[in-house]
Design a protein around this motif. Structure first.
Motif, mmCIF file in Angstrom:
data_model
loop_
_atom_site.group_PDB
_atom_site.id
_atom_site.type_symbol
_atom_site.label_atom_id
_atom_site.label_comp_id
_atom_site.label_asym_id
_atom_site.label_seq_id
_atom_site.Cartn_x
_atom_site.Cartn_y
_atom_site.Cartn_z
ATOM 1 N N MET A 218 0.811 -1.212 0.000
ATOM 2 C CA MET A 218 0.000 0.000 0.000
ATOM 3 C C MET A 218 0.847 1.265 0.000
ATOM 4 N N TYR A 219 2.110 1.133 0.349
ATOM 5 C CA TYR A 219 2.968 2.315 0.367
ATOM 6 C C TYR A 219 3.242 2.808 -1.035
ATOM 7 N N ASP A 220 3.464 1.860 -1.949
ATOM 8 C CA ASP A 220 3.724 2.249 -3.331
ATOM 9 C C ASP A 220 2.724 1.535 -4.215
ATOM 10 N N GLN A 221 1.575 2.152 -4.396
ATOM 11 C CA GLN A 221 0.484 1.536 -5.137
ATOM 12 C C GLN A 221 0.708 1.683 -6.633
ATOM 13 N N LYS B 73 -1.046 3.046 -8.770
ATOM 14 C CA LYS B 73 -1.449 4.344 -9.326
ATOM 15 C C LYS B 73 -0.218 5.229 -9.507
ATOM 16 N N GLU C 211 1.673 8.788 -9.138
ATOM 17 C CA GLU C 211 1.663 10.123 -8.560
ATOM 18 C C GLU C 211 2.216 11.069 -9.615
ATOM 19 N N GLU D 16 5.695 10.688 -11.508
ATOM 20 C CA GLU D 16 6.329 9.422 -11.134
ATOM 21 C C GLU D 16 6.739 8.653 -12.385
#
Lengths: 215, 189
Positions: free
Chosen positions: B25-28, B30, B32, B35
């Motif tokens: 969940m820290y680096d999903q 999706k 940013e 990114e």
């Protein structure tokens, strides 16, 4: 029947039971202190960057405003990291053959962006929004520290949930007039009666609902 | 409960507890803003515009009102001047200086010196000229199309007009009351 256990055993067993509890508590405390420490969270630690960009040079040396480069900080969630063209506004003429700027020129020529290393980075399950904080009069320096003294960028806080909540529970201690948001000096935030009247208008609320940040 | 069962329970709890440390969940998946993303060949999630794309928002676009006229299409009032001053301080002072003399910090570090904004030639040119200089750039001066929205470019134009007036205003335009205030400050010097 002879006694199997020495009378001292009672003491020893008590000591081991309570000692174990104490040690477990100590270990938990140690883990807590380590995970929340500045050291483990890379606070004040610089990251390697593709170009040695210095805020010290550009902000306190040249007097550039944050918004010259961080274009969207006033209104959007993302503050914006400058495109290579913005560096070239000046570096097309200034230090135009410095080896330190070779990656910038290379990026300008090829159109491929510079790959900056993130310094402040929240987990993806948290939503942060710059716009609201700027509009409510929180200075950049409150969260990012003395950017104008950083030859390379480091982060000034752990960015843990607690760090956010410390302010969200009592925002009134950190809010100042909007005109001071970009100021580099650590003036007392609110000094005059006009400032108080100005801040009154922002109607700052305490945002502590989980859904303010997690959604 | 047998000891074996108890051990199983402990094991299960331990597995679930450490499972919580999983950092998916820290680096999903999706993205940013800005990114990197492997999906595209060049790794950029912020896709460059295709040729021929027409901007929808005012950044980069010219407002319809200004397409033909040479005067500032926005109503010039205190709010517009304040906005113009703020934006001028951010984007123009590095080279043109706070009052438009052309001795900003970047010029002192070796950038070509821009002309003063107070020359007769520049005072005589229409508002549109300043807007166009900001939009398209001028000589070695870079274009500010991407950094300053169209409305803000007009606001800066209005502020430059005020700057120019500040050196060439005649006392006649003042009201009698303002005039006496001015005389009082002059006398106090």
């Amino acid at each position: 029947m002879a006694q199997i256990f020495h009378p001292l055993t009672n003491v020893v067993s008590r000591a081991t039971i309570f000692g174990a509890l104490l040690m477990a508590a100590g270990a938990l405390w140690l883990i807590y202190m380590i995970t929340t420490s500045d050291y483990a969270n890379q606070v004040s630690v610089v990251r390697a960057q593709p170009v040695d960009f210095s805020h010290e040079h550009h902000v306190s040396g040249l007097g550039l405003d944050c918004r010259y480069c961080h274009l969207s900080v006033e209104n959007s969630a993302f503050a914006g990291v400058p495109a290579t063209e913005i560096c070239m506004n000046c570096h097309s003429q200034i230090w135009s053959d410095s080896p330190k700027l070779a990656p910038v020129r290379e990026s300008f020529r090829t159109g491929m962006p510079l790959k900056w290393t993130r310094v402040n980075d929240l987990p993806d399950f948290v939503h942060f929004h710059h716009g609201i904080h700027i509009q409510k009069g929180i200075q950049c320096r409150t969260c990012h520290g003395d950017m104008e003294k950083m030859p390379l960028t480091w982060k000034a806080g752990t960015l843990h949930m607690r760090w956010c909540l410390d302010c969200h529970r009592s925002p009134e201690d950190h809010v100042g007039p909007r005109s001071a948001v970009f100021a580099n000096s650590a003036n007392p935030l609110v000094s005059t009666a006009e400032d108080f009247a100005e801040i009154e208008k922002y109607q700052v609320r305490k945002q502590t609902n989980c859904s303010a940040c997690h959604y | 409960m047998s000891r074996f069962r108890l051990a199983l329970w402990f094991g299960a709890v331990a597995v679930v507890a450490t499972g919580g440390c999983h950092s998916d969940m820290y680096d999903q998946p999706k993205v940013e803003p800005l990114e990197a993303n492997e999906f595209f060949d060049d790794g950029r999630s912020a896709r460059p515009l295709l040729t021929g794309v027409v901007p929808r928002d005012p950044v980069g676009a010219k407002p319809a009102a200004s397409a033909t006229g040479t005067a500032n299409p926005l109503p010039v009032n205190q709010a517009l001047l304040a906005r113009g001053m703020q934006r001028y301080m951010i984007y123009c002072t590095p080279c043109h200086g706070r009052i438009g003399d052309g001795d900003g910090m970047i010029v002192r570090r070796g950038f070509r010196q821009p002309p003063t904004l107070h020359s007769d030639r520049l005072r005589g040119l229409p508002d549109r000229h300043f807007y166009d200089v900001m939009t398209e750039g001028f000589g070695v001066m870079p274009s500010y199309r991407k950094q300053i929205s169209s409305d803000d470019r007009w606001a800066i134009t209005a502020y430059i007009r005020a700057l120019q007036l500040s050196r060439h205003a005649s006392p006649e335009v003042l009201t009698a009351e303002e005039r006496s205030k001015l005389d009082a400050t002059e006398a106090a010097r």
